[in-house]
Design a protein around this motif. Structure first.
Motif, PDB file in Angstrom:
ATOM      1  N   TYR A  33       0.818  -1.217   0.000  1.00  0.00           N
ATOM      2  CA  TYR A  33       0.000   0.000   0.000  1.00  0.00           C
ATOM      3  C   TYR A  33       0.852   1.268   0.000  1.00  0.00           C
ATOM      4  O   TYR A  33       0.503   2.266  -0.625  1.00  0.00           O
ATOM      5  N   TYR A  34       1.991   1.247   0.702  1.00  0.00           N
ATOM      6  CA  TYR A  34       2.791   2.454   0.885  1.00  0.00           C
ATOM      7  C   TYR A  34       3.920   2.600  -0.141  1.00  0.00           C
ATOM      8  O   TYR A  34       4.815   3.429   0.037  1.00  0.00           O
ATOM      9  N   ASP A  35       3.864   1.838  -1.202  1.00  0.00           N
ATOM     10  CA  ASP A  35       4.797   2.026  -2.309  1.00  0.00           C
ATOM     11  C   ASP A  35       4.496   3.383  -2.960  1.00  0.00           C
ATOM     12  O   ASP A  35       3.360   3.628  -3.383  1.00  0.00           O
ATOM     13  N   PRO A  36       5.478   4.292  -3.064  1.00  0.00           N
ATOM     14  CA  PRO A  36       5.209   5.600  -3.674  1.00  0.00           C
ATOM     15  C   PRO A  36       4.621   5.511  -5.072  1.00  0.00           C
ATOM     16  O   PRO A  36       3.842   6.394  -5.485  1.00  0.00           O
ATOM     17  N   ASP A  37       4.954   4.448  -5.823  1.00  0.00           N
ATOM     18  CA  ASP A  37       4.429   4.325  -7.189  1.00  0.00           C
ATOM     19  C   ASP A  37       2.903   4.235  -7.215  1.00  0.00           C
ATOM     20  O   ASP A  37       2.283   4.490  -8.259  1.00  0.00           O
ATOM     21  N   ASN A  38       2.290   3.871  -6.111  1.00  0.00           N
ATOM     22  CA  ASN A  38       0.828   3.845  -6.046  1.00  0.00           C
ATOM     23  C   ASN A  38       0.213   5.232  -6.177  1.00  0.00           C
ATOM     24  O   ASN A  38      -0.992   5.357  -6.395  1.00  0.00           O
ATOM     25  N   SER A  39       1.046   6.267  -6.020  1.00  0.00           N
ATOM     26  CA  SER A  39       0.560   7.647  -6.073  1.00  0.00           C
ATOM     27  C   SER A  39       0.933   8.357  -7.370  1.00  0.00           C
ATOM     28  O   SER A  39       0.663   9.553  -7.504  1.00  0.00           O
ATOM     29  N   PHE A  40       1.566   7.648  -8.302  1.00  0.00           N
ATOM     30  CA  PHE A  40       1.983   8.266  -9.559  1.00  0.00           C
ATOM     31  C   PHE A  40       1.160   7.701 -10.712  1.00  0.00           C
ATOM     32  O   PHE A  40       1.193   6.493 -10.982  1.00  0.00           O
ATOM     33  N   LEU A  41       0.433   8.562 -11.398  1.00  0.00           N
ATOM     34  CA  LEU A  41      -0.523   8.099 -12.407  1.00  0.00           C
ATOM     35  C   LEU A  41       0.149   7.326 -13.528  1.00  0.00           C
ATOM     36  O   LEU A  41      -0.419   6.352 -14.036  1.00  0.00           O
ATOM     37  N   ASN A  42       1.341   7.725 -13.947  1.00  0.00           N
ATOM     38  CA  ASN A  42       2.009   6.975 -15.017  1.00  0.00           C
ATOM     39  C   ASN A  42       2.279   5.534 -14.597  1.00  0.00           C
ATOM     40  O   ASN A  42       2.138   4.599 -15.399  1.00  0.00           O
ATOM     41  N   GLN A  43       2.604   5.325 -13.322  1.00  0.00           N
ATOM     42  CA  GLN A  43       2.851   3.975 -12.841  1.00  0.00           C
ATOM     43  C   GLN A  43       1.560   3.197 -12.603  1.00  0.00           C
ATOM     44  O   GLN A  43       1.514   1.979 -12.788  1.00  0.00           O
ATOM     45  N   VAL A  44       0.519   3.895 -12.206  1.00  0.00           N
ATOM     46  CA  VAL A  44      -0.789   3.248 -12.058  1.00  0.00           C
ATOM     47  C   VAL A  44      -1.259   2.731 -13.418  1.00  0.00           C
ATOM     48  O   VAL A  44      -1.770   1.612 -13.532  1.00  0.00           O
ATOM     49  N   LEU A  45      -1.066   3.530 -14.458  1.00  0.00           N
ATOM     50  CA  LEU A  45      -1.435   3.096 -15.807  1.00  0.00           C
ATOM     51  C   LEU A  45      -0.587   1.911 -16.254  1.00  0.00           C
ATOM     52  O   LEU A  45      -1.088   1.000 -16.927  1.00  0.00           O
ATOM     53  N   ARG A  46       0.676   1.903 -15.895  1.00  0.00           N
ATOM     54  CA  ARG A  46       1.576   0.827 -16.317  1.00  0.00           C
ATOM     55  C   ARG A  46       1.328  -0.460 -15.540  1.00  0.00           C
ATOM     56  O   ARG A  46       1.266  -1.549 -16.110  1.00  0.00           O
ATOM     57  N   ARG A  47       1.152  -0.334 -14.212  1.00  0.00           N
ATOM     58  CA  ARG A  47       1.087  -1.519 -13.349  1.00  0.00           C
ATOM     59  C   ARG A  47      -0.340  -1.981 -13.066  1.00  0.00           C
ATOM     60  O   ARG A  47      -0.547  -3.058 -12.517  1.00  0.00           O
ATOM     61  N   ARG A  48      -1.322  -1.113 -13.400  1.00  0.00           N
ATOM     62  CA  ARG A  48      -2.742  -1.427 -13.165  1.00  0.00           C
ATOM     63  C   ARG A  48      -3.062  -1.586 -11.674  1.00  0.00           C
ATOM     64  O   ARG A  48      -3.931  -2.371 -11.297  1.00  0.00           O
ATOM     65  N   THR A  49      -2.382  -0.828 -10.833  1.00  0.00           N
ATOM     66  CA  THR A  49      -2.665  -0.871  -9.408  1.00  0.00           C
ATOM     67  C   THR A  49      -2.262   0.447  -8.772  1.00  0.00           C
ATOM     68  O   THR A  49      -1.404   1.164  -9.304  1.00  0.00           O
ATOM     69  N   GLY A  50      -2.884   0.781  -7.641  1.00  0.00           N
ATOM     70  CA  GLY A  50      -2.560   2.038  -6.985  1.00  0.00           C
ATOM     71  C   GLY A  50      -3.400   2.262  -5.747  1.00  0.00           C
ATOM     72  O   GLY A  50      -4.139   1.386  -5.297  1.00  0.00           O
ATOM     73  N   LEU A  51      -3.285   3.464  -5.204  1.00  0.00           N
ATOM     74  CA  LEU A  51      -4.064   3.866  -4.040  1.00  0.00           C
ATOM     75  C   LEU A  51      -5.503   4.201  -4.447  1.00  0.00           C
ATOM     76  O   LEU A  51      -5.776   4.468  -5.626  1.00  0.00           O
ATOM     77  N   PRO A  52      -6.425   4.241  -3.477  1.00  0.00           N
ATOM     78  CA  PRO A  52      -7.813   4.606  -3.797  1.00  0.00           C
ATOM     79  C   PRO A  52      -7.931   5.923  -4.552  1.00  0.00           C
ATOM     80  O   PRO A  52      -8.697   6.023  -5.511  1.00  0.00           O
ATOM     81  N   ILE A  53      -7.155   6.928  -4.144  1.00  0.00           N
ATOM     82  CA  ILE A  53      -7.308   8.241  -4.766  1.00  0.00           C
ATOM     83  C   ILE A  53      -6.787   8.249  -6.201  1.00  0.00           C
ATOM     84  O   ILE A  53      -7.347   8.926  -7.064  1.00  0.00           O
ATOM     85  N   LEU A  54      -5.734   7.477  -6.485  1.00  0.00           N
ATOM     86  CA  LEU A  54      -5.226   7.445  -7.863  1.00  0.00           C
ATOM     87  C   LEU A  54      -6.136   6.640  -8.779  1.00  0.00           C
ATOM     88  O   LEU A  54      -6.330   6.998  -9.949  1.00  0.00           O
ATOM     89  N   LEU A  55      -6.722   5.557  -8.268  1.00  0.00           N
ATOM     90  CA  LEU A  55      -7.702   4.826  -9.068  1.00  0.00           C
ATOM     91  C   LEU A  55      -8.933   5.692  -9.306  1.00  0.00           C
ATOM     92  O   LEU A  55      -9.571   5.606 -10.369  1.00  0.00           O
ATOM     93  N   SER A  56      -9.250   6.544  -8.348  1.00  0.00           N
ATOM     94  CA  SER A  56     -10.359   7.480  -8.525  1.00  0.00           C
ATOM     95  C   SER A  56     -10.007   8.548  -9.559  1.00  0.00           C
ATOM     96  O   SER A  56     -10.849   8.929 -10.381  1.00  0.00           O
ATOM     97  N   VAL A  57      -8.770   9.039  -9.530  1.00  0.00           N
ATOM     98  CA  VAL A  57      -8.306  10.003 -10.537  1.00  0.00           C
ATOM     99  C   VAL A  57      -8.454   9.407 -11.932  1.00  0.00           C
ATOM    100  O   VAL A  57      -8.926  10.068 -12.873  1.00  0.00           O
ATOM    101  N   LEU A  58      -8.048   8.164 -12.076  1.00  0.00           N
ATOM    102  CA  LEU A  58      -8.208   7.466 -13.353  1.00  0.00           C
ATOM    103  C   LEU A  58      -9.667   7.472 -13.786  1.00  0.00           C
ATOM    104  O   LEU A  58      -9.986   7.791 -14.944  1.00  0.00           O
ATOM    105  N   CYS A  59     -10.563   7.148 -12.860  1.00  0.00           N
ATOM    106  CA  CYS A  59     -11.986   7.064 -13.184  1.00  0.00           C
ATOM    107  C   CYS A  59     -12.567   8.433 -13.531  1.00  0.00           C
ATOM    108  O   CYS A  59     -13.394   8.564 -14.440  1.00  0.00           O
TER     109      CYS A  59
END
Length: 290
Positions: free
Chosen positions: A83-109
């Motif tokens: 959960y506390y991996d910084p990449d969970n808070s970076f949108l480019n990494q969320v798009l690449r890895r398909r995982t992240g924090l609640p707020i970044l998945l919400s940003v995507l949506c």
């Protein structure tokens, strides 16, 4: 243009786009992030969802399909394992890895919703973040992290089960969070993560963003000044701490730190007296070096 400059420029727009702000924040760890490529990927994801969304009846069916498409078909899920991996808070990494924090998945949506011309808004709860899908038929909350959908009226019970303690939410909490508010939550998450890890350099970078977002918030200037001092950047530390004392209403402390001819410490808190001593020490060291 630097990521920090892009962040400031996007926030200055009349209607800032959350994905642009989030990608500028990603520049903290990924200064050469390919913003255009990320935006193209968001466009492609929206095109994919749009084909199925058009076949759904307005209301609950469309809300459920949006969640299913993002969470199940496209595979964007919450990172429960780290959960506390910084990449969970970076949108480019969320798009690449398909995982992240609640707020970044919400940003995507939210970014997908704007492309699909549907109303998807960020809703910030204590300790959690979801999106609200709304149309003429009603409103539903989508928990992108856990892959759950619920009527707005069930939010209290849902969060109570999630946190295993009673939750009673004020009605005004369902007001959509602004782009600036979302950016603040992302940055504060990163600030906490980097401070916990002892990564002073990255924490300072995060605070550079926070002082742009909240230029009058004295706490961030103090924190950045102390971290700069810890990092050996005395000029930046002195600048930040001067700004802190100005914003906190201790203008006389700035004079005291340079001339030491006015005793202002009696009117200050113990913590501020300690910070003033640090500023005096920094100024003395800088004068010796110069």
């Amino acid at each position: 243009m630097s990521p920090l400059a892009r962040f400031a420029g996007e926030l200055a727009e009349r209607e800032p786009e959350i994905e642009q702000v989030a990608l500028a924040i990603a520049g903290i760890a990924y200064p050469t992030v390919d913003v255009d490529a990320c935006v193209r990927e968001l466009d492609l994801l929206a095109d994919y969802i749009g084909q199925g969304l058009a076949a759904q009846a307005p209301g609950e069916d469309r809300a459920a399909y949006l969640l299913h498409a993002v969470h199940n078909e496209l595979g964007f899920v919450g990172n429960h394992d780290d959960y506390y991996d910084p990449d969970n808070s970076f949108l480019n990494q969320v798009l690449r890895r398909r995982t992240g924090l609640p707020i970044l998945l919400s940003v995507l949506c939210i970014a997908l919703g704007r492309r699909l011309r549907i109303q998807v808004e960020g809703i910030g709860f204590p300790g959690h973040f979801m999106v609200q899908y709304r149309d003429a038929q009603g409103a539903w909350l989508l928990d992108m992290f856990h892959g759950k959908m619920l009527p707005v009226v069930e939010a209290d019970d849902y969060l109570s089960r999630l946190f295993n303690q009673p939750v009673r939410l004020p009605l005004d909490i369902f007001e959509p969070v602004s782009v600036e508010g979302i950016a603040g939550r992302i940055l504060n998450n990163l600030r906490g993560i980097y401070l916990q890890k002892g990564d002073v350099r990255r924490a300072v970078q995060v605070l550079e963003y926070l002082t742009i977002l909240y230029p009058d918030k004295a706490q961030f200037w103090q924190e950045r000044g102390l971290l700069n001092q810890q990092n050996g950047d005395l000029e930046a530390a002195a600048r930040d701490l001067r700004r802190y004392f100005f914003l906190s209403g201790h203008l006389a402390a700035l004079v005291h730190a340079v001339t030491a001819d006015v005793d202002v410490s009696a009117k200050m808190s113990q913590q501020d007296r300690h910070v003033l001593e640090i500023l005096e020490e920094i100024e003395l060291t800088r004068s010796r070096l110069n």
